[in-house]
Design an enzyme around this catalytic site. Structure first.
Site, PDB file in Angstrom:
ATOM      1  N   ALA A  11       0.805  -1.219   0.000  1.00 45.01           N
ATOM      2  CA  ALA A  11       0.000   0.000   0.000  1.00 45.01           C
ATOM      3  C   ALA A  11       0.840   1.272   0.000  1.00 45.01           C
ATOM      4  O   ALA A  11       0.388   2.316  -0.461  1.00 45.01           O
ATOM      5  CB  ALA A  11      -0.928   0.001   1.211  1.00 45.01           C
ATOM      6  N   SER A  13       4.537   1.202  -0.736  1.00 46.01           N
ATOM      7  CA  SER A  13       5.726   1.120  -1.590  1.00 46.01           C
ATOM      8  C   SER A  13       5.720  -0.183  -2.368  1.00 46.01           C
ATOM      9  O   SER A  13       4.981  -1.121  -2.048  1.00 46.01           O
ATOM     10  CB  SER A  13       7.008   1.213  -0.748  1.00 46.01           C
ATOM     11  OG  SER A  13       7.154   0.077   0.084  1.00 46.01           O
ATOM     12  N   ALA A  79      -4.774  -7.244  -1.557  1.00 47.85           N
ATOM     13  CA  ALA A  79      -5.981  -7.928  -2.033  1.00 47.85           C
ATOM     14  C   ALA A  79      -7.133  -6.952  -2.277  1.00 47.85           C
ATOM     15  O   ALA A  79      -6.994  -5.747  -2.129  1.00 47.85           O
ATOM     16  CB  ALA A  79      -6.397  -8.985  -1.027  1.00 47.85           C
ATOM     17  N   ASP A 235      -0.409 -10.862  -1.661  1.00 41.40           N
ATOM     18  CA  ASP A 235       0.867 -10.804  -0.952  1.00 41.40           C
ATOM     19  C   ASP A 235       0.891 -11.689   0.289  1.00 41.40           C
ATOM     20  O   ASP A 235       1.933 -12.273   0.616  1.00 41.40           O
ATOM     21  CB  ASP A 235       1.259  -9.364  -0.616  1.00 41.40           C
ATOM     22  CG  ASP A 235       0.164  -8.563   0.077  1.00 41.40           C
ATOM     23  OD1 ASP A 235      -0.840  -9.148   0.516  1.00 41.40           O
ATOM     24  OD2 ASP A 235       0.310  -7.324   0.162  1.00 41.40           O
TER      25      ASP A 235
END
Length: 488
Positions: A11, A13, A79, A235
């Site tokens: 969110a 980098s 997500a 992730d």
């Protein structure tokens, strides 16, 4: 020697990490890092997706400059967010962030027609107002009518690179629209949000070879030959692949902006007990399910550090926190008020004033309050996990950036009475690369992969300190119960 690139975008980098296997160990090297973030545009908090695409190619140019002419590449991101694509193959607008306020009360509105138990029995996914289901429920109907394809963020990025569109299952499951039994998007839920099955590209498993980066990009950028592999694109799913868990009584804590705490199952657990505790069954790589709880995580710490004008690094703040006595206040760090407040420090302080507790003032006090309450929350969720599963989790593998916070690791070990194994901190990139290695037949399977990961990285072990904090966890649990009663 094969070279693998993990494109790992969070969110705040993103980065490109180069992975290779040398002398029986995985090596990692950061090649390129770039900023990310949403901004208010056209009345909504939006991601600049074109910026992300440009940065991927900038990173690949650096790879080429290193003398590497041939790589494999996988992309993972956060997500639930998606891009709407028109019939011409172009995005209709920049995607809206899950932290946008448009989904406020969307759960209540949608579940007035479909009971929560009905949705959970179908999907096994926990209720969070930013889930894709509720984002689509609030989506502009005119825009949806123009939409040819709905693509999750990492799938869209891979589509732009290759021209090939798929929907990878680990990220797709977070939509709260996949049916556990059928293994496809649920028609009833799609109908409620005015979309159809054919608006989603075909579902694929982690490890699917997507194709090569399109020739047109080679004309614009000096990049290597790149084969894109659809990894575990969520992730957290990549982080769990990158977790060196052993045996059948280990849990994971992917500790970053969000904290995802749970265990890996071969069969989903979507019974009433899991429903009442709001646990989720996200689909994982290689036929697994990530049975977990979504917790606010280090987002709070990141906000506080930024509001302190970034004058301290996290190591400094952890050292200052060590000088402060823990558990001076109890905080429900999963309270919605901490999702995206105007000022996080004020929100934490107001919470303590409202609950008549000591107000943290100094940087050390603020970070001790954050770390000690995260540890309490983790320990509390581990007791719930034990109850649902019917056995005691004896090892907690902490991965991600939070694995470097020794104070929090030790508190969690003691409060939960578990052995904590911390590392690797780069588990998401490692898991991304591991799926690529398995797809390339360089590693046999996930079990062999986790053994290789354990050999490749420095893991730290924390053991419980017996009776150090007495019944602190019990007191915290009672505090949470009292807070729930007051809300009712």
């Amino acid at each position: 020697m094969e070279s693998y690139i993990a494109v790992d975008i969070g969110a705040s980098s993103g980065r490109l990490m180069l992975g290779q296997q040398k002398s029986g160990q995985i090596t990692l090297q950061e090649v390129h890092r770039f900023s990310n973030g949403f901004a208010l545009r056209d009345g909504h908090d939006r991601w600049d997706v074109d910026h992300l695409i440009h940065e991927i190619f900038s990173g690949l140019e650096k790879v080429k400059q290193m003398g590497i002419s041939d790589v494999k590449l996988g992309i993972d991101t956060w997500a639930v967010d998606y891009v709407l694509v028109g019939a011409d193959g172009q995005k209709l607008e920049d995607p809206i962030s899950y932290r946008d306020k448009r989904t406020h009360n969307a759960i209540q509105q949608l579940t007035s027609d479909l009971p929560r138990e009905y949705i959970y029995e179908k999907t096994g996914i926990q209720f969070q107002d930013f889930n894709t289901l509720y984002q689509l429920y609030k989506e502009n109907h005119e825009l949806l009518s123009k939409t040819d394809k709905i693509m999750m963020m990492p799938d869209y990025l891979a589509y732009v690179l290759t021209g090939n569109a798929v929907t990878e299952i680990t990220n797709a499951s977070t939509t709260q629209m996949l049916n556990l039994r059928v293994g496809l998007f649920d028609k009833d839920l799609l109908g409620k949000v005015n979309v159809s099955q054919d608006q989603f590209p075909r579902l694929v498993e982690s490890g699917t070879i997507l194709g090569n980066v399109s020739h047109k990009w080679h004309e614009q950028y000096d990049i290597p030959d790149v084969e894109v592999i659809t990894v575990a694109t969520h992730d957290t799913a990549s982080a769990v692949v990158g977790t060196p868990g052993e045996g059948d009584r280990w849990a994971f804590l992917s500790s970053g902006t969000w904290s995802l705490l749970g265990t890996e199952l071969n069969v989903p657990e979507n019974g009433l007990q899991a429903f009442h505790e709001n646990y989720t069954n996200e689909w994982g790589a290689y036929g697994t399910y990530r049975f977990l709880k979504n917790i606010m995580g280090l987002w709070i710490a990141q906000c506080v550090r930024h509001e302190l004008d970034d004058q301290y690094n996290f190591g400094d703040l952890a050292a200052l926190a060590q000088e402060v006595r823990p558990f001076e206040q109890f905080i429900d760090i999963n309270d919605d008020r901490f999702t995206n407040p105007d000022n996080m420090i004020q929100e934490l302080q107001n919470y303590c004033r409202e609950t008549k507790q000591k107000v943290p003032e100094t940087p050390g006090e603020l970070f001790q309050a954050i770390y000690s309450n995260l540890s309490l929350f983790y320990a509390n969720e581990l007791t719930k996990l034990d109850t649902i599963l019917g056995y005691h989790i004896d090892t907690l593998n902490i991965v991600g950036g939070g694995s470097n916070v020794a104070l929090m690791n030790q508190l969690t070990s003691t409060l939960a009475d578990v052995t904590v194994i911390a590392g690797p901190s780069e588990a998401t990139a490692v898991g991304n690369i591991m799926v690529q290695m398995i797809a390339a037949d360089e590693v046999e399977n996930i079990n062999a992969g986790r053994q290789l990961i354990a050999k490749s990285f420095d893991l730290k072990r924390y053991l419980p300190e017996t009776n150090k904090y007495g019944d602190m966890l019990t007191k915290y649990q009672q505090f949470l119960k009292n807070q729930s009663k007051e809300l009712v």
